[in-house]
Design a protein around this motif. Structure first.
Motif, PDB file in Angstrom:
ATOM      1  N   CYS A   1     -82.666  24.193  66.911  1.00 15.85           N
ATOM      2  CA  CYS A   1     -83.030  23.036  66.091  1.00 15.85           C
ATOM      3  C   CYS A   1     -81.952  21.963  66.185  1.00 15.85           C
ATOM      4  O   CYS A   1     -80.843  22.227  66.635  1.00 15.85           O
ATOM      5  CB  CYS A   1     -83.212  23.460  64.629  1.00 15.85           C
ATOM      6  N   ALA A   2     -82.322  20.749  65.741  1.00 18.23           N
ATOM      7  CA  ALA A   2     -81.343  19.670  65.623  1.00 18.23           C
ATOM      8  C   ALA A   2     -80.466  19.954  64.404  1.00 18.23           C
ATOM      9  O   ALA A   2     -80.911  20.587  63.446  1.00 18.23           O
ATOM     10  CB  ALA A   2     -82.067  18.344  65.464  1.00 18.23           C
ATOM     11  N   LEU A   3     -79.205  19.505  64.440  1.00 14.26           N
ATOM     12  CA  LEU A   3     -78.282  19.783  63.338  1.00 14.26           C
ATOM     13  C   LEU A   3     -77.568  18.506  62.894  1.00 14.26           C
ATOM     14  O   LEU A   3     -77.258  17.645  63.727  1.00 14.26           O
ATOM     15  CB  LEU A   3     -77.238  20.813  63.789  1.00 14.26           C
ATOM     16  N   PRO A   4     -77.287  18.382  61.587  1.00 14.05           N
ATOM     17  CA  PRO A   4     -76.597  17.179  61.099  1.00 14.05           C
ATOM     18  C   PRO A   4     -75.141  17.121  61.575  1.00 14.05           C
ATOM     19  O   PRO A   4     -74.457  18.152  61.612  1.00 14.05           O
ATOM     20  CB  PRO A   4     -76.664  17.334  59.574  1.00 14.05           C
ATOM     21  N   ILE A   5     -74.688  15.915  61.961  1.00 10.84           N
ATOM     22  CA  ILE A   5     -73.290  15.749  62.409  1.00 10.84           C
ATOM     23  C   ILE A   5     -72.551  14.729  61.554  1.00 10.84           C
ATOM     24  O   ILE A   5     -71.490  14.240  61.919  1.00 10.84           O
ATOM     25  CB  ILE A   5     -73.230  15.338  63.900  1.00 10.84           C
TER      26      ILE A   5
ATOM     27  N   LEU B   1     -69.582  20.766  66.092  1.00 10.95           N
ATOM     28  CA  LEU B   1     -70.142  20.693  64.742  1.00 10.95           C
ATOM     29  C   LEU B   1     -69.024  20.930  63.737  1.00 10.95           C
ATOM     30  O   LEU B   1     -68.006  21.562  64.078  1.00 10.95           O
ATOM     31  CB  LEU B   1     -71.205  21.787  64.586  1.00 10.95           C
ATOM     32  N   ASP B   2     -69.218  20.456  62.493  1.00 11.93           N
ATOM     33  CA  ASP B   2     -68.190  20.779  61.509  1.00 11.93           C
ATOM     34  C   ASP B   2     -68.389  22.228  61.056  1.00 11.93           C
ATOM     35  O   ASP B   2     -69.387  22.876  61.394  1.00 11.93           O
ATOM     36  CB  ASP B   2     -68.159  19.763  60.357  1.00 11.93           C
ATOM     37  N   GLU B   3     -67.397  22.722  60.291  1.00  8.23           N
ATOM     38  CA  GLU B   3     -67.371  24.153  60.004  1.00  8.23           C
ATOM     39  C   GLU B   3     -68.640  24.665  59.332  1.00  8.23           C
ATOM     40  O   GLU B   3     -69.154  25.725  59.670  1.00  8.23           O
ATOM     41  CB  GLU B   3     -66.164  24.460  59.124  1.00  8.23           C
ATOM     42  N   ALA B   4     -69.187  23.848  58.428  1.00 11.75           N
ATOM     43  CA  ALA B   4     -70.369  24.285  57.679  1.00 11.75           C
ATOM     44  C   ALA B   4     -71.585  24.463  58.600  1.00 11.75           C
ATOM     45  O   ALA B   4     -72.440  25.303  58.346  1.00 11.75           O
ATOM     46  CB  ALA B   4     -70.688  23.275  56.576  1.00 11.75           C
ATOM     47  N   GLN B   5     -71.658  23.674  59.641  1.00 10.97           N
ATOM     48  CA  GLN B   5     -72.821  23.728  60.543  1.00 10.97           C
ATOM     49  C   GLN B   5     -72.605  24.647  61.742  1.00 10.97           C
ATOM     50  O   GLN B   5     -73.565  25.035  62.406  1.00 10.97           O
ATOM     51  CB  GLN B   5     -73.156  22.322  61.067  1.00 10.97           C
ATOM     52  N   SER B   6     -71.323  24.971  62.051  1.00 10.91           N
ATOM     53  CA  SER B   6     -71.048  25.645  63.326  1.00 10.91           C
ATOM     54  C   SER B   6     -71.707  27.031  63.406  1.00 10.91           C
ATOM     55  O   SER B   6     -72.061  27.470  64.495  1.00 10.91           O
ATOM     56  CB  SER B   6     -69.540  25.735  63.580  1.00 10.91           C
ATOM     57  N   VAL B   7     -71.918  27.668  62.263  1.00 15.08           N
ATOM     58  CA  VAL B   7     -72.592  28.981  62.295  1.00 15.08           C
ATOM     59  C   VAL B   7     -74.042  28.864  62.781  1.00 15.08           C
ATOM     60  O   VAL B   7     -74.640  29.835  63.216  1.00 15.08           O
ATOM     61  CB  VAL B   7     -72.585  29.688  60.918  1.00 15.08           C
TER      62      VAL B   7
ATOM     63  N   THR C   1     -77.790  13.159  63.977  1.00 19.36           N
ATOM     64  CA  THR C   1     -78.058  14.555  64.326  1.00 19.36           C
ATOM     65  C   THR C   1     -77.737  14.842  65.795  1.00 19.36           C
ATOM     66  O   THR C   1     -77.884  13.981  66.653  1.00 19.36           O
ATOM     67  CB  THR C   1     -79.555  14.915  64.109  1.00 19.36           C
ATOM     68  N   LEU C   2     -77.309  16.083  66.013  1.00 24.09           N
ATOM     69  CA  LEU C   2     -77.173  16.617  67.372  1.00 24.09           C
ATOM     70  C   LEU C   2     -78.534  17.219  67.724  1.00 24.09           C
ATOM     71  O   LEU C   2     -79.061  18.057  66.997  1.00 24.09           O
ATOM     72  CB  LEU C   2     -76.074  17.692  67.387  1.00 24.09           C
ATOM     73  N   SER C   3     -79.096  16.785  68.838  1.00 25.82           N
ATOM     74  CA  SER C   3     -80.445  17.236  69.220  1.00 25.82           C
ATOM     75  C   SER C   3     -80.491  18.746  69.438  1.00 25.82           C
ATOM     76  O   SER C   3     -79.472  19.364  69.754  1.00 25.82           O
ATOM     77  CB  SER C   3     -80.884  16.571  70.527  1.00 25.82           C
ATOM     78  N   GLN C   4     -81.700  19.308  69.332  1.00 26.88           N
ATOM     79  CA  GLN C   4     -81.848  20.738  69.597  1.00 26.88           C
ATOM     80  C   GLN C   4     -81.513  21.008  71.068  1.00 26.88           C
ATOM     81  O   GLN C   4     -81.703  20.128  71.928  1.00 26.88           O
ATOM     82  CB  GLN C   4     -83.248  21.215  69.232  1.00 26.88           C
ATOM     83  N   PRO C   5     -81.001  22.211  71.366  1.00 23.64           N
ATOM     84  CA  PRO C   5     -80.561  22.516  72.732  1.00 23.64           C
ATOM     85  C   PRO C   5     -81.629  22.247  73.784  1.00 23.64           C
ATOM     86  O   PRO C   5     -81.312  21.742  74.870  1.00 23.64           O
ATOM     87  CB  PRO C   5     -80.218  24.012  72.666  1.00 23.64           C
TER      88      PRO C   5
END
Ligand code: SAH
Length: 218
Positions: A53-57, A41-47, A62-66
């Motif tokens: 949940c899914a996260l924007p890439i 993930l980029d720095e803003a999302q890595s936290v 989006t990267l799917s939820q785990p």
């Protein structure tokens, strides 16, 4: 460089949650334990890497939820400890391919956005995942020169199952794919190639994926 302590703790909590949610394949759990999701993930999302949940890439993807990554990997393995050859359609961040890599002899991943291909290649290289091959290609066509595959995981949703992917399965091979309208109901679907042109289809969870789109973005 070792992961910061807080990520190690977060990864352990994620594993416990996945077990509670029904993930049981030891190899899948080990792969998730060994893979630093924050590095995809980029720095803003890595936290937020270990949130459920899914996260924007970027690029609207989006990267799917785990849980979905783990579930799709389990469905592909179908109880086997490992597979020989696996194809992923939709490399995105590279995280799903990193989870597949220790569970197969060779992983192949295709992505239509060229920038994602290069980024994932660098991330996999940095983690020493040397059994993943990358290609910028329209995933509707699969990767015919490397077929057949024991499993194909598609991480973007078509409205209908692409015939080319079915034809690239080995006998007994499984296609794990979300199918349905964008914004509508998509079903995580598993198609098993029994033999020749004989296939068996099973529908699983309701899911929400970005659409499988035609053409390349250079
Ligand atoms: N597996 C990814 C999820 C990425 S989201 C991960 O672990 O991060 C789905 C990805 O599928 C996006 O990157 C999107 O660009 C890609 N995609 C969509 N249509 C495609 C197609 N026809 N061929 C290849 N990739 C495609």
């Amino acid at each position: 460089m070792s992961a910061p302590r807080n990520y190690q703790w977060a990864r352990k909590a994620l594993l416990e949650r996945l077990v509670e949610q029904g993930i049981s394949h030891p190899g899948v759990l080990d792969a998730i334990k060994a893979t630093p999701r924050e590095q995809f993930l980029d720095e803003a999302q890595s936290v937020r890497a270990y949130e459920d949940c899914a996260l924007p890439i970027g690029q609207g993807q989006t990267l799917s939820q785990p849980l979905v990554v783990a579930r799709m990997t389990e469905l592909a393995l179908n109880g086997k400890p490992r597979l020989a050859k696996v194809l992923e359609i939709g490399t995105g961040s590279g995280y799903q391919a990193a989870i597949l890599a220790p569970l197969c002899g060779q992983a192949f991943t295709v992505e239509r956005i060229a920038a994602f291909v290069e980024q994932a290649r660098a991330r996999h290289h940095a983690l020493g995942l040397l059994n993943i091959r990358h290609l910028c290609r329209d995933g509707f066509q699969g990767w015919p020169s490397q077929a057949p595959f024991d499993a194909i995981i598609t991480t973007a949703a078509p409205e209908q199952i692409p015939q080319a992917l079915l034809e690239q399965l080995s006998p007994g091979g499984r296609l794990v794919i979300p199918v349905g309208m964008q914004g509508g109901i998509q079903r995580l679907t598993v198609v098993t190639r029994i033999a020749g042109q004989e296939y068996k289809t099973q529908e699983h969870d309701v899911v929400s994926f970005v659409p499988l789109l035609p053409g390349l973005v250079r």
